[in-house]
Design a protein around this motif. Structure first.
Motif, mmCIF file in Angstrom:
data_model
loop_
_atom_site.group_PDB
_atom_site.id
_atom_site.type_symbol
_atom_site.label_atom_id
_atom_site.label_comp_id
_atom_site.label_asym_id
_atom_site.label_seq_id
_atom_site.Cartn_x
_atom_site.Cartn_y
_atom_site.Cartn_z
ATOM 1 N N UNK A 106 11.790 78.369 69.141
ATOM 2 C CA UNK A 106 12.596 77.087 69.846
ATOM 3 C C UNK A 106 11.754 76.284 70.725
ATOM 4 N N UNK A 107 10.948 76.788 71.670
ATOM 5 C CA UNK A 107 10.354 75.892 72.424
ATOM 6 C C UNK A 107 9.024 75.426 71.673
ATOM 7 N N UNK A 108 8.433 75.915 70.833
ATOM 8 C CA UNK A 108 7.365 75.429 70.261
ATOM 9 C C UNK A 108 7.952 74.335 69.081
ATOM 10 N N UNK A 109 9.116 74.360 68.734
ATOM 11 C CA UNK A 109 9.962 73.507 67.898
ATOM 12 C C UNK A 109 9.804 72.242 68.737
ATOM 13 N N UNK A 110 10.204 72.249 70.106
ATOM 14 C CA UNK A 110 10.441 70.986 70.830
ATOM 15 C C UNK A 110 9.095 70.459 71.050
ATOM 16 N N UNK A 111 8.052 71.266 71.432
ATOM 17 C CA UNK A 111 6.901 70.859 71.917
ATOM 18 C C UNK A 111 6.240 70.211 70.551
ATOM 19 N N UNK A 112 6.094 70.627 69.235
ATOM 20 C CA UNK A 112 5.403 70.286 68.080
ATOM 21 C C UNK A 112 6.312 69.533 67.245
ATOM 22 N N UNK A 113 7.513 69.319 67.258
ATOM 23 C CA UNK A 113 8.525 68.630 66.490
ATOM 24 C C UNK A 113 8.260 69.107 65.026
ATOM 25 N N UNK A 114 8.553 70.413 64.657
ATOM 26 C CA UNK A 114 8.254 70.870 63.462
ATOM 27 C C UNK A 114 9.632 71.457 63.152
#
Length: 442
Positions: free
Chosen positions: A103-111
């Motif tokens: 989830x945190x990577x999703x927010x950071x990289x908007x994937x």
């Protein structure tokens, strides 16, 4: 209040220790993210870096400890058995840890696919945890028998609301073409409301009814507070949610009134806790006392900051209130409790494994209080820097990240040293016993 503990129901040390050690690890990740991003991570609550940082703190740093604490406390306090306890802790831990990272990577990289992965991991993890805890709570005696029971049930209900709202937003980000239109700002506000003031705040209050008198050797909370506080806050959160969705346009003052009442209820809890801590039987404050005093002061500061006029509070007020609630109120409490819970669990595990003639080391020797108090000073400095960075992010965001990382790293070292000292003492005891036995035979 029931103080008798069913220690024979306690889950294995490894089952819950993985959650407690994950707490400083996720705090380290949050500090690393803040150090990397700098001011943008504190520029707005809606920025990708801020959202990633927030979920590292809520799902990772706070959520891991809260899940582990419930798996540990419910069997011990209520004497009930969690279903499939041997696989519950590692399974839930793996799903929540992986889902939080995704989830945190999703927010950071908007994937979008990362939001889908987070949903696939977090939903089963929370469903498994909530289901097991619900079964355990169903076995409990009536709420009046244990003051924390009713409040923990309400906290679990708040978690269901929080997870449901979060899942709706994650679905909308992962598959926007298939998702129904959502008022994202409103759903985000409600998600944060139920997560912080419902799940986190109510669980902290419910557990404190048991652990503050037990660990701090204080009088019990006055009876009306444990019986009324949880229900009152839960109903106020319902009122706040209704006013935000249906009544804000017609009666805007209801929203303000509900928020004032929720903060006021937590203020009463904070004052009652500070009063008990002032009446503790041990004259000298230990590390847990200092952390809890800081936590309650942070809650009162959050309420005071909310009450300030917007022109006086400035643009950093919303973020500062979030820092006070997450890092000041919730994380400070958790940090202090870990210094009591982890040494006790290590000591009890060593007691059970000790052979005849062996003695487990004293609990106080596993983590020396003066070392824990030094980490408290660093934690307090990190909190102060984070608060100031809400108004001056360019100047103070990275210094705050460094202080936060050092504090989290020190906490991890202290908890790890408790394990090392405990097992080293047992190995030494085994060696001495063996030598003594050989000399007798000869």
């Amino acid at each position: 209040m029931q103080r008798t503990l069913s220690l024979e129901q306690s889950p294995p040390l490894g089952a819950v220790l993985r959650f407690f050690l994950a707490t400083p690890l996720f705090a380290l990740l949050a500090a690393a993210l803040l150090l990397w991003q700098g001011a943008p991570a504190l520029a707005s609550r809606w920025s990708p870096a801020t959202l990633a940082l927030t979920h590292l703190l809520t799902l990772g740093t706070l959520g891991m400890t809260m899940a582990g604490a419930l798996i540990q406390i419910l069997p011990v306090v209520a004497g009930v058995a969690l279903p499939r306890a041997r696989i519950l802790a590692p399974g839930v831990h793996a799903l929540l840890a992986g889902g939080t990272a995704a989830l945190c990577c999703a927010f950071l990289f908007t994937q979008p696919w990362l939001f889908g992965l987070a949903l696939v991991l977090l939903l089963p993890g929370f469903a498994w945890l909530i289901g097991a805890l619900t079964v355990a709570l169903w076995q409990m005696p009536p709420p009046g028998a244990i003051p924390m029971t009713a409040t923990v049930r309400l906290a679990l209900g708040s978690l269901i609301v929080t997870v449901t709202l979060g899942a709706l937003m994650a679905w909308a980000f992962a598959w926007p073409a298939r998702a129904a239109p959502l008022p994202l700002m409103l759903v985000t506000d409600l998600h944060a409301l139920w997560g912080v003031f419902g799940w986190g705040g109510l669980l902290l209050a419910g557990v404190s009814f048991q652990v503050v008198p037990m660990f701090q050797v204080t009088p019990l909370y006055d009876k009306p507070l444990p019986q009324v506080l949880g229900v009152a806050i839960f109903l106020l959160l319902v009122l706040w949610s209704v006013s935000a969705t249906a009544l804000r346009a017609r009666l805007p003052w209801i929203d303000t009134l509900a928020s004032a009442l929720v903060l006021g209820a937590y203020g009463i809890f904070a004052l009652a806790t500070l009063r008990l801590l002032a009446r503790r039987k041990r004259a000298q404050a230990d590390a847990m006392t200092l952390f809890w005093r800081l936590a309650m002061a942070s809650m009162l500061a959050c309420a005071a900051l909310w009450a300030l006029p917007a022109g006086v509070a400035g643009d950093g007020r919303s973020l500062a209130m979030g820092v006070l609630m997450l890092v000041g109120f919730l994380y400070s409490t958790i940090n202090g409790m870990l210094y009591k819970i982890v040494p006790f669990l290590v000591w009890r595990e060593l007691q059970e494994r000790a052979a005849e003639g062996q003695r487990a080391p004293a609990i106080k020797t596993l983590i020396r209080d003066e070392v824990a108090q030094r980490q408290f000073c660093l934690h307090a400095a990190a909190l102060a820097l984070l608060l100031a960075a809400c108004w001056w992010p360019v100047l103070l965001a990275r210094p705050a990240a460094v202080a936060m990382g050092l504090s989290a790293g020190w906490l991890l070292v202290n908890l790890s040293m408790a394990l090392r000292r405990g097992y080293s003492a047992m190995v030494t005891s085994v060696s001495r016993t063996a030598l003594g036995g050989n000399s007798v035979v000869r």
